[in-house]
Scaffold this motif. Structure first.
Motif, PDB file in Angstrom:
ATOM      1  N   ALA A 229      35.717  14.524 -11.622  1.00 36.43           N
ATOM      2  CA  ALA A 229      34.064  14.864 -12.366  1.00 36.43           C
ATOM      3  C   ALA A 229      33.270  13.415 -13.085  1.00 36.43           C
ATOM      4  CB  ALA A 229      35.117  14.752 -13.560  1.00 36.43           C
ATOM      5  N   MET A 230      34.066  12.403 -12.862  1.00 35.69           N
ATOM      6  CA  MET A 230      33.009  11.124 -13.729  1.00 35.69           C
ATOM      7  C   MET A 230      32.237  11.413 -12.307  1.00 35.69           C
ATOM      8  SD  MET A 230      36.076   8.972 -14.849  1.00 35.69           S
ATOM      9  CE  MET A 230      35.110   7.806 -15.499  1.00 35.69           C
ATOM     10  N   ALA A 231      33.011  10.914 -10.917  1.00 33.85           N
ATOM     11  CA  ALA A 231      32.656  10.997  -9.754  1.00 33.85           C
ATOM     12  C   ALA A 231      31.419  12.169  -9.511  1.00 33.85           C
ATOM     13  CB  ALA A 231      33.412  11.100  -8.445  1.00 33.85           C
ATOM     14  N   ILE A 232      31.393  13.191 -10.428  1.00 36.54           N
ATOM     15  CA  ILE A 232      30.060  14.155  -9.936  1.00 36.54           C
ATOM     16  C   ILE A 232      29.120  13.383 -11.120  1.00 36.54           C
ATOM     17  CG2 ILE A 232      29.861  16.590 -10.519  1.00 36.54           C
ATOM     18  CD1 ILE A 232      30.881  16.581  -7.693  1.00 36.54           C
ATOM     19  N   SER A 233      29.752  13.336 -11.950  1.00 33.47           N
ATOM     20  CA  SER A 233      28.373  12.877 -12.914  1.00 33.47           C
ATOM     21  C   SER A 233      27.627  11.280 -12.399  1.00 33.47           C
ATOM     22  CB  SER A 233      29.442  12.015 -14.294  1.00 33.47           C
ATOM     23  OG  SER A 233      28.413  11.676 -15.550  1.00 33.47           O
ATOM     24  N   THR A 234      27.682  10.774 -12.083  1.00 33.08           N
ATOM     25  CA  THR A 234      27.163   9.911 -11.234  1.00 33.08           C
ATOM     26  C   THR A 234      26.767   9.772 -10.102  1.00 33.08           C
ATOM     27  OG1 THR A 234      29.286   7.411 -11.801  1.00 33.08           O
ATOM     28  CG2 THR A 234      27.077   7.529 -10.556  1.00 33.08           C
ATOM     29  N   PHE A 235      27.177  11.086  -9.776  1.00 35.11           N
ATOM     30  CA  PHE A 235      26.823  11.128  -7.678  1.00 35.11           C
ATOM     31  C   PHE A 235      25.143  11.891  -8.662  1.00 35.11           C
ATOM     32  CE2 PHE A 235      26.015  14.432  -4.691  1.00 35.11           C
ATOM     33  CZ  PHE A 235      26.571  13.620  -3.232  1.00 35.11           C
ATOM     34  N   VAL A 236      25.456  13.134  -9.262  1.00 34.67           N
ATOM     35  CA  VAL A 236      24.817  14.056  -9.771  1.00 34.67           C
ATOM     36  C   VAL A 236      23.405  13.164 -10.767  1.00 34.67           C
ATOM     37  CG1 VAL A 236      23.673  15.894 -11.326  1.00 34.67           C
ATOM     38  CG2 VAL A 236      25.737  15.818 -10.504  1.00 34.67           C
ATOM     39  N   SER A 237      23.585  12.280 -11.168  1.00 34.63           N
ATOM     40  CA  SER A 237      22.929  11.325 -12.128  1.00 34.63           C
ATOM     41  C   SER A 237      22.093  10.571 -11.219  1.00 34.63           C
ATOM     42  CB  SER A 237      23.139  10.297 -12.886  1.00 34.63           C
ATOM     43  OG  SER A 237      24.366  10.784 -14.073  1.00 34.63           O
ATOM     44  N   GLN A 238      22.740   9.899 -10.887  1.00 35.85           N
ATOM     45  CA  GLN A 238      21.317   9.219  -9.063  1.00 35.85           C
ATOM     46  C   GLN A 238      21.261  10.170  -8.035  1.00 35.85           C
ATOM     47  OE1 GLN A 238      23.477   6.081  -7.002  1.00 35.85           O
ATOM     48  NE2 GLN A 238      25.238   5.255  -8.695  1.00 35.85           N
ATOM     49  N   ASN A 239      21.631  11.420  -7.682  1.00 40.77           N
ATOM     50  CA  ASN A 239      20.625  12.348  -7.406  1.00 40.77           C
ATOM     51  C   ASN A 239      19.524  13.591  -7.361  1.00 40.77           C
ATOM     52  OD1 ASN A 239      21.715  12.735  -3.750  1.00 40.77           O
ATOM     53  ND2 ASN A 239      23.819  12.097  -5.237  1.00 40.77           N
ATOM     54  N   ARG A 240      19.797  13.228  -9.224  1.00 42.99           N
ATOM     55  CA  ARG A 240      18.605  13.648 -10.247  1.00 42.99           C
ATOM     56  C   ARG A 240      17.784  12.791  -9.996  1.00 42.99           C
ATOM     57  NH1 ARG A 240      15.208  16.735 -11.842  1.00 42.99           N
ATOM     58  NH2 ARG A 240      15.033  17.425 -13.414  1.00 42.99           N
ATOM     59  N   GLY A 241      17.830  11.926 -10.436  1.00 42.30           N
ATOM     60  CA  GLY A 241      16.754  10.740 -10.443  1.00 42.30           C
ATOM     61  C   GLY A 241      15.855  10.540  -8.476  1.00 42.30           C
ATOM     62  N   ALA A 242      17.007  10.945  -7.944  1.00 44.00           N
ATOM     63  CA  ALA A 242      15.994  10.799  -6.633  1.00 44.00           C
ATOM     64  C   ALA A 242      15.768  12.307  -6.036  1.00 44.00           C
ATOM     65  CB  ALA A 242      17.472  10.392  -5.621  1.00 44.00           C
ATOM     66  N   ASP A 243      16.098  13.007  -6.653  1.00 45.52           N
ATOM     67  CA  ASP A 243      14.868  14.378  -6.164  1.00 45.52           C
ATOM     68  C   ASP A 243      15.955  15.173  -5.285  1.00 45.52           C
ATOM     69  OD1 ASP A 243      14.102  16.594  -7.114  1.00 45.52           O
ATOM     70  OD2 ASP A 243      11.822  16.172  -6.245  1.00 45.52           O
ATOM     71  N   GLN A 244      17.415  14.712  -5.262  1.00 40.37           N
ATOM     72  CA  GLN A 244      17.624  15.381  -3.770  1.00 40.37           C
ATOM     73  C   GLN A 244      18.850  16.627  -4.355  1.00 40.37           C
ATOM     74  OE1 GLN A 244      18.358  14.304  -0.783  1.00 40.37           O
ATOM     75  NE2 GLN A 244      17.675  12.190  -0.915  1.00 40.37           N
ATOM     76  N   ARG A 245      18.492  17.205  -4.207  1.00 41.45           N
ATOM     77  CA  ARG A 245      18.829  18.414  -4.631  1.00 41.45           C
ATOM     78  C   ARG A 245      20.487  19.288  -4.182  1.00 41.45           C
ATOM     79  NH1 ARG A 245      17.745  24.383  -4.093  1.00 41.45           N
ATOM     80  NH2 ARG A 245      17.861  25.998  -5.789  1.00 41.45           N
ATOM     81  N   THR A 246      19.642  19.400  -2.768  1.00 40.25           N
ATOM     82  CA  THR A 246      20.759  20.279  -2.387  1.00 40.25           C
ATOM     83  C   THR A 246      21.847  19.499  -1.660  1.00 40.25           C
ATOM     84  OG1 THR A 246      18.459  20.548  -0.276  1.00 40.25           O
ATOM     85  CG2 THR A 246      20.841  21.566   0.421  1.00 40.25           C
ATOM     86  N   ARG A 247      21.978  18.010  -1.630  1.00 39.03           N
ATOM     87  CA  ARG A 247      22.579  17.215  -2.281  1.00 39.03           C
ATOM     88  C   ARG A 247      24.100  17.632  -3.319  1.00 39.03           C
ATOM     89  NH1 ARG A 247      23.699  13.319   1.122  1.00 39.03           N
ATOM     90  NH2 ARG A 247      25.263  11.640  -0.324  1.00 39.03           N
ATOM     91  N   ILE A 248      23.180  18.007  -4.828  1.00 36.15           N
ATOM     92  CA  ILE A 248      23.721  18.434  -6.001  1.00 36.15           C
ATOM     93  C   ILE A 248      24.330  19.512  -5.470  1.00 36.15           C
ATOM     94  CG2 ILE A 248      23.791  18.621  -7.893  1.00 36.15           C
ATOM     95  CD1 ILE A 248      21.252  17.152  -7.849  1.00 36.15           C
ATOM     96  N   LEU A 249      24.073  20.147  -5.270  1.00 42.62           N
ATOM     97  CA  LEU A 249      25.109  22.039  -4.537  1.00 42.62           C
ATOM     98  C   LEU A 249      26.222  21.970  -3.349  1.00 42.62           C
ATOM     99  CD1 LEU A 249      21.844  23.659  -3.838  1.00 42.62           C
ATOM    100  CD2 LEU A 249      22.744  23.644  -6.332  1.00 42.62           C
ATOM    101  N   LYS A 250      26.134  21.328  -3.131  1.00 36.31           N
ATOM    102  CA  LYS A 250      27.309  20.975  -1.557  1.00 36.31           C
ATOM    103  C   LYS A 250      28.053  20.294  -2.519  1.00 36.31           C
ATOM    104  CE  LYS A 250      24.096  21.023   2.474  1.00 36.31           C
ATOM    105  NZ  LYS A 250      23.359  19.876   3.766  1.00 36.31           N
ATOM    106  N   ALA A 251      28.044  18.977  -3.057  1.00 38.82           N
ATOM    107  CA  ALA A 251      29.121  18.014  -3.998  1.00 38.82           C
ATOM    108  C   ALA A 251      29.452  18.978  -4.609  1.00 38.82           C
ATOM    109  CB  ALA A 251      28.241  17.143  -4.248  1.00 38.82           C
ATOM    110  N   MET A 252      29.287  19.406  -5.685  1.00 40.32           N
ATOM    111  CA  MET A 252      29.826  21.072  -6.151  1.00 40.32           C
ATOM    112  C   MET A 252      30.548  21.693  -5.977  1.00 40.32           C
ATOM    113  SD  MET A 252      28.984  19.799  -9.834  1.00 40.32           S
ATOM    114  CE  MET A 252      30.107  21.492 -10.566  1.00 40.32           C
ATOM    115  N   ARG A 253      30.133  21.679  -4.817  1.00 44.15           N
ATOM    116  CA  ARG A 253      31.067  23.215  -3.720  1.00 44.15           C
ATOM    117  C   ARG A 253      32.130  22.467  -3.167  1.00 44.15           C
ATOM    118  NH1 ARG A 253      26.489  25.699  -2.501  1.00 44.15           N
ATOM    119  NH2 ARG A 253      26.102  23.996  -0.411  1.00 44.15           N
ATOM    120  N   CYS A 254      32.257  21.353  -3.269  1.00 48.20           N
ATOM    121  CA  CYS A 254      32.702  20.462  -2.400  1.00 48.20           C
ATOM    122  C   CYS A 254      34.032  19.981  -3.394  1.00 48.20           C
ATOM    123  CB  CYS A 254      32.850  19.014  -1.833  1.00 48.20           C
ATOM    124  SG  CYS A 254      31.756  19.501  -0.341  1.00 48.20           S
ATOM    125  N   ALA A 255      33.639  19.864  -4.755  1.00 45.72           N
ATOM    126  CA  ALA A 255      34.561  19.733  -5.651  1.00 45.72           C
ATOM    127  C   ALA A 255      35.710  20.660  -6.251  1.00 45.72           C
ATOM    128  CB  ALA A 255      33.986  19.116  -7.245  1.00 45.72           C
TER     129      ALA A 255
END
Length: 456
Positions: A296-322
């Motif tokens: 969950a903490m990894a997801i927090s940093t992952f989503v925060s960085q990819n939100r800043g970089a506007d990488q929506r697709t990576r966020i969706l895939k990461a949540m499915r993996c989690a």
């Protein structure tokens, strides 16, 4: 912005699950050694001082969580803003966010320390802490709360390093200080006979060393996190954003902890042996929760960085993996608890009492399968915070608080410890449903919102 940082994981461009896993593994071991601070205290107290002293620590655990939860929540919230700035490659805003984190953290820790001096003993009495253990409980918790700043400082430093992709070095510092903590526990309790207060002193000293090591490393190896004097200038926009994100997580943490205080009220009325069994079981619960909280903490940093970089697709895939990760880990934990729960409770508590062992083992065996639900809950909540949502995670905490109030005053008096066991799994299911709906309908996740606004 220079990104040549040792032990950094690239969460914006690297393979998604591999990046998450590599980032989460140090977080898991950090959680292990963080928990060692408390677990070693519990084991040494239980074996050296007996069931009453173990119950004393358990009876004030919820107060401890309440008093520091707000500060730690703010620290995590502030680090999310830093991670978003890092993802957007905005060095100036990143340094401003670090400066604001320092100012907000110092003020918050001061307020909590002063407030704790006033409310600790009245709160212990309000919770119906048994008279035979209340003095010991106060001697433990009062030492911890007087050094809230130390605990906040470490979590802030570690959070800032993680925000820029480095989850490894906070682990190194924590391992070193954990080893020191074990030695100090044994020395203060068994040699100096300081009682449970000695365990608290050992924890504070060890965490203080973690802070020093983190600061030295940041000064030498992570200059991007070192603000200059101009970055401390108070700007209304950035402080509003930082306070909004930090306070939302801080209030969330304090509301969750308040729920634990209410639940502890119900548990304290069940007797010292039940308290001791539950205390040992909760230590084990926290240990087995670490793989889920680390992801969950990894997801927090992952989503925060990819939100800043506007990488929506990576966020969706990461949540499915989690989610798949949660299901697999929960299955493994459930098998372990079904087979070894009584022996594990005895190991932690040092008790031979059937009430202690049987209640603790039953708690763990029932909760085991629900780790999958808890994992999804934590990751969804952290993902929403990484996206910038402030109120939605707070609502989930209110659900938890209300649920624990109902169980403490309605179900526990009627069904005794059985109600304690089922309290959190029932509440987790309700919270998870609310958070999944909020995540699925979030404008950015639905593709209706563009690049994150980081200029505040």
């Amino acid at each position: 912005m220079t990104r040549r940082l040792q032990f950094k994981v690239d969460l914006i461009h690297g393979p998604i699950f591999q990046s998450l896993l590599f980032f989460a593994i140090p977080l898991f071991f950090s959680n292990v050694f963080q928990q060692l601070y408390n677990t070693v205290d519990t084991m040494i107290v239980g074996h050296a001082l007996g069931d009453l002293s173990l119950a004393a620590i358990g009876s004030c655990a919820a107060i401890y969580d309440l008093l520091i939860g707000f500060a730690l929540g703010i620290g995590n919230g502030l680090a999310i803003v830093t991670a978003r700035s890092y993802g957007a490659d905005d060095t100036e805003l990143l340094k401003k966010s670090v400066a604001a984190s320092i100012v907000i953290g110092l003020l918050t820790s001061l307020v909590l320390t002063v407030g704790a001096e006033v409310i600790l003993m009245p709160l212990l009495k309000m919770l119906d802490t048994p008279p035979e253990i209340i003095a010991e409980a106060f001697s433990y918790i009062s030492v911890i709360t007087r050094f809230t700043l130390v605990m906040f400082a470490y979590n802030l430093c570690a959070g800032l390093l993680r925000a820029i992709g480095n989850s490894f070095m906070p682990l190194v510092f924590l391992v070193l200080s954990s080893c020191l903590n074990i030695g100090l526990d044994l020395f203060f309790i068994t040699q100096l006979h300081m009682g449970v207060g000695g365990a608290a002193v050992a924890t504070v000293i060890a965490q203080g060393i973690s802070v020093v090591l983190c600061l030295i490393y940041i000064l030498k190896k992570a200059p991007v996190l070192i603000p200059q004097r101009r970055h401390f200038k108070i700007e209304r926009g950035i402080y509003a954003e930082m306070l909004g994100q930090g306070l939302s997580m801080g209030f969330m943490g304090s509301i969750v902890a308040a729920g634990s205080v209410v639940l502890q009220y119900g548990i304290n009325n069940l007797g010292t042996l039940v308290i001791a069994g539950h205390t040992a079981a909760r230590k084990l619960f926290m240990f087995f929760n670490m793989p889920f909280s680390a992801m969950a903490m990894a997801i927090s940093t992952f989503v925060s960085q990819n939100r800043g970089a506007d990488q929506r697709t990576r966020i969706l895939k990461a949540m499915r993996c989690a989610v798949l990760y949660d299901i697999a880990m929960a299955a493994g934990v459930t098998v372990i608890l079904l087979l070894f729960a009584p022996a594990l409770v005895q190991l932690i508590s040092g008790s031979q009492e059937a009430v202690v062992l049987n209640n603790g083992a039953l708690y763990l065996r029932v909760v085991g399968p629900f780790y999958a639900v808890l994992g999804v809950l934590l990751e969804t909540r952290y993902a929403l915070q990484g996206l910038g949502a402030k109120m939605i995670p707070l609502v989930s905490s209110v659900i938890e608080l209300l649920g624990k109030i109902v169980f403490a005053f309605v179900f526990i008096p009627r069904f005794q410890y059985l109600a304690v066991i089922f309290c959190e799994p029932v509440i987790w299911c309700l919270m998870t449903a609310q958070l999944i709906y909020a995540y699925a309908t979030h404008p950015y996740i639905r593709g209706k919102k563009g690049k994150a606004e980081l200029s505040v």
